[in-house]
Design a protein around this motif. Structure first.
Motif, PDB file in Angstrom:
ATOM      1  N   MET A   1      31.881  20.795 -11.467  1.00 23.78           N
ATOM      2  CA  MET A   1      32.651  20.206 -10.378  1.00 23.78           C
ATOM      3  C   MET A   1      32.444  18.691 -10.401  1.00 23.78           C
ATOM      4  N   THR A   2      33.551  17.944 -10.459  1.00 23.93           N
ATOM      5  CA  THR A   2      33.444  16.488 -10.438  1.00 23.93           C
ATOM      6  C   THR A   2      33.315  16.008  -9.005  1.00 23.93           C
ATOM      7  N   LYS A   3      32.858  14.787  -8.866  1.00 28.76           N
ATOM      8  CA  LYS A   3      32.686  14.219  -7.532  1.00 28.76           C
ATOM      9  C   LYS A   3      34.001  14.155  -6.765  1.00 28.76           C
ATOM     10  N   SER A   4      35.126  13.998  -7.463  1.00 32.41           N
ATOM     11  CA  SER A   4      36.407  13.848  -6.777  1.00 32.41           C
ATOM     12  C   SER A   4      37.027  15.167  -6.347  1.00 32.41           C
ATOM     13  N   THR A   5      36.467  16.298  -6.750  1.00 29.81           N
ATOM     14  CA  THR A   5      37.048  17.599  -6.436  1.00 29.81           C
ATOM     15  C   THR A   5      37.166  17.808  -4.927  1.00 29.81           C
ATOM     16  N   SER A   6      36.168  17.390  -4.161  1.00 27.96           N
ATOM     17  CA  SER A   6      36.176  17.617  -2.722  1.00 27.96           C
ATOM     18  C   SER A   6      36.628  16.380  -1.930  1.00 27.96           C
ATOM     19  N   LEU A   7      37.415  15.534  -2.560  1.00 28.56           N
ATOM     20  CA  LEU A   7      37.869  14.316  -1.889  1.00 28.56           C
ATOM     21  C   LEU A   7      38.869  14.604  -0.779  1.00 28.56           C
ATOM     22  N   LEU A   8      38.735  13.856   0.290  1.00 27.65           N
ATOM     23  CA  LEU A   8      39.699  13.850   1.377  1.00 27.65           C
ATOM     24  C   LEU A   8      40.263  12.437   1.438  1.00 27.65           C
ATOM     25  N   ILE A   9      41.573  12.303   1.407  1.00 28.51           N
ATOM     26  CA  ILE A   9      42.220  10.995   1.450  1.00 28.51           C
ATOM     27  C   ILE A   9      42.883  10.847   2.814  1.00 28.51           C
ATOM     28  N   THR A  10      42.565   9.753   3.520  1.00 31.99           N
ATOM     29  CA  THR A  10      43.109   9.504   4.859  1.00 31.99           C
ATOM     30  C   THR A  10      43.377   8.012   5.033  1.00 31.99           C
ATOM     31  N   TYR A  11      44.038   7.688   6.129  1.00 33.49           N
ATOM     32  CA  TYR A  11      44.121   6.277   6.511  1.00 33.49           C
ATOM     33  C   TYR A  11      42.775   5.852   7.067  1.00 33.49           C
ATOM     34  N   CYS A  12      42.442   4.609   6.846  1.00 28.90           N
ATOM     35  CA  CYS A  12      41.162   4.052   7.273  1.00 28.90           C
ATOM     36  C   CYS A  12      41.119   3.890   8.795  1.00 28.90           C
ATOM     37  N   TYR A  64      38.705   2.876  -1.698  1.00 26.33           N
ATOM     38  CA  TYR A  64      39.840   2.585  -0.819  1.00 26.33           C
ATOM     39  C   TYR A  64      40.952   1.879  -1.572  1.00 26.33           C
ATOM     40  N   LEU A  65      42.143   2.005  -1.041  1.00 23.10           N
ATOM     41  CA  LEU A  65      43.337   1.336  -1.544  1.00 23.10           C
ATOM     42  C   LEU A  65      43.898   0.521  -0.394  1.00 23.10           C
ATOM     43  N   TRP A  66      44.094  -0.764  -0.626  1.00 26.30           N
ATOM     44  CA  TRP A  66      44.612  -1.701   0.382  1.00 26.30           C
ATOM     45  C   TRP A  66      45.996  -2.117  -0.086  1.00 26.30           C
ATOM     46  N   PHE A  67      46.991  -1.942   0.766  1.00 26.14           N
ATOM     47  CA  PHE A  67      48.351  -2.302   0.380  1.00 26.14           C
ATOM     48  C   PHE A  67      49.000  -3.181   1.432  1.00 26.14           C
ATOM     49  N   ASP A  68      50.079  -3.784   1.021  1.00 27.38           N
ATOM     50  CA  ASP A  68      50.892  -4.605   1.910  1.00 27.38           C
ATOM     51  C   ASP A  68      52.319  -4.549   1.397  1.00 27.38           C
ATOM     52  N   PHE A  76      53.188  -3.201  -2.187  1.00 21.10           N
ATOM     53  CA  PHE A  76      52.332  -3.893  -3.151  1.00 21.10           C
ATOM     54  C   PHE A  76      50.882  -3.458  -2.941  1.00 21.10           C
ATOM     55  N   ILE A  77      50.249  -2.979  -3.997  1.00 24.27           N
ATOM     56  CA  ILE A  77      48.835  -2.614  -3.924  1.00 24.27           C
ATOM     57  C   ILE A  77      48.022  -3.885  -4.074  1.00 24.27           C
ATOM     58  N   SER A  78      47.352  -4.279  -3.006  1.00 28.21           N
ATOM     59  CA  SER A  78      46.542  -5.490  -3.023  1.00 28.21           C
ATOM     60  C   SER A  78      45.216  -5.268  -3.727  1.00 28.21           C
ATOM     61  N   LEU A  79      44.662  -4.073  -3.558  1.00 33.11           N
ATOM     62  CA  LEU A  79      43.311  -3.836  -4.058  1.00 33.11           C
ATOM     63  C   LEU A  79      43.026  -2.349  -4.101  1.00 33.11           C
ATOM     64  N   ILE A  80      42.388  -1.911  -5.164  1.00 30.35           N
ATOM     65  CA  ILE A  80      41.813  -0.570  -5.220  1.00 30.35           C
ATOM     66  C   ILE A  80      40.348  -0.760  -5.597  1.00 30.35           C
ATOM     67  N   ARG A  81      39.468  -0.229  -4.769  1.00 32.12           N
ATOM     68  CA  ARG A  81      38.026  -0.318  -5.033  1.00 32.12           C
ATOM     69  C   ARG A  81      37.447   1.087  -4.987  1.00 32.12           C
ATOM     70  N   THR A  91      39.009   9.418  -8.427  1.00 30.57           N
ATOM     71  CA  THR A  91      39.129   8.896  -7.063  1.00 30.57           C
ATOM     72  C   THR A  91      40.271   7.887  -6.943  1.00 30.57           C
ATOM     73  N   GLY A  92      40.323   6.911  -7.848  1.00 25.34           N
ATOM     74  CA  GLY A  92      41.387   5.905  -7.810  1.00 25.34           C
ATOM     75  C   GLY A  92      42.760   6.531  -7.954  1.00 25.34           C
TER      76      GLY A  92
END
Length: 156
Positions: A1-12, A64-68, A76-81, A91-92
């Motif tokens: 199982m990779t670390k990203s398998t149980s990922l939950l993606i939400t708004y910050c 996280y992914l920061w967009f504008d 426009f994707i400002s940043l992915i960290r 994860t990305g």
């Protein structure tokens, strides 16, 4: 199982800010205080406007992914960290897929992003997601000074 398998993606949420800053400080350890202060203010504003998407794994924020919007209408994707220990786990990609689905649902026809010319890992990441290079700009007082721009057209 990779670390990203149980990922939950939400708004910050505002309560996520300390973990976001930890991830960002890991990457930006050499920036000055004014830059960090301005970036924190910008982060707060982006969180309030739901322009940051976060990845959670076992209750911890791992990226996280920061967009504008350029010209108020082109996503426009400002940043992915992604925290170092979660890099190369998907994860990305999962952050981007969440964002892409939202933009398709909102009827946008393209997404723009950028990266520094020397960042080979980011360039490969963009290409793996279907982005195509569409231009660049050079900044006179920024090192490195060449920023490459990428575009991905969306199927609606």
């Amino acid at each position: 199982m990779t670390k990203s398998t149980s990922l939950l993606i939400t708004y910050c949420k505002l309560s996520d800010l300390p973990e976001i800053i930890k991830i960002d400080d890991f990457f930006d350890a050499q920036t000055d205080k004014v830059y960090k202060s301005n970036k924190k203010k910008s982060l707060l504003n982006a969180i309030k406007n739901q322009k940051i998407i976060v990845a959670h794994c076992n209750g911890k924020i791992t990226g996280y992914l920061w967009f504008d919007f350029l010209w108020s209408y082109i996503p426009f994707i400002s940043l992915i960290r992604v925290e170092k220990s979660y890099q190369r786990t998907g994860t990305g990609k999962k952050l981007f897929n969440f964002f892409e689905k939202k933009m398709i649902k909102m009827k946008y026809d393209r997404i723009l992003s950028s990266t520094e010319e020397a960042n080979e890992i980011s360039i490969k990441f963009h290409k793996s997601l279907g982005f195509k290079k569409c231009g660049y700009f050079k900044l006179s007082k920024w090192i490195p000074n060449k920023e490459l721009f990428y575009e991905k057209t969306l199927d609606n």
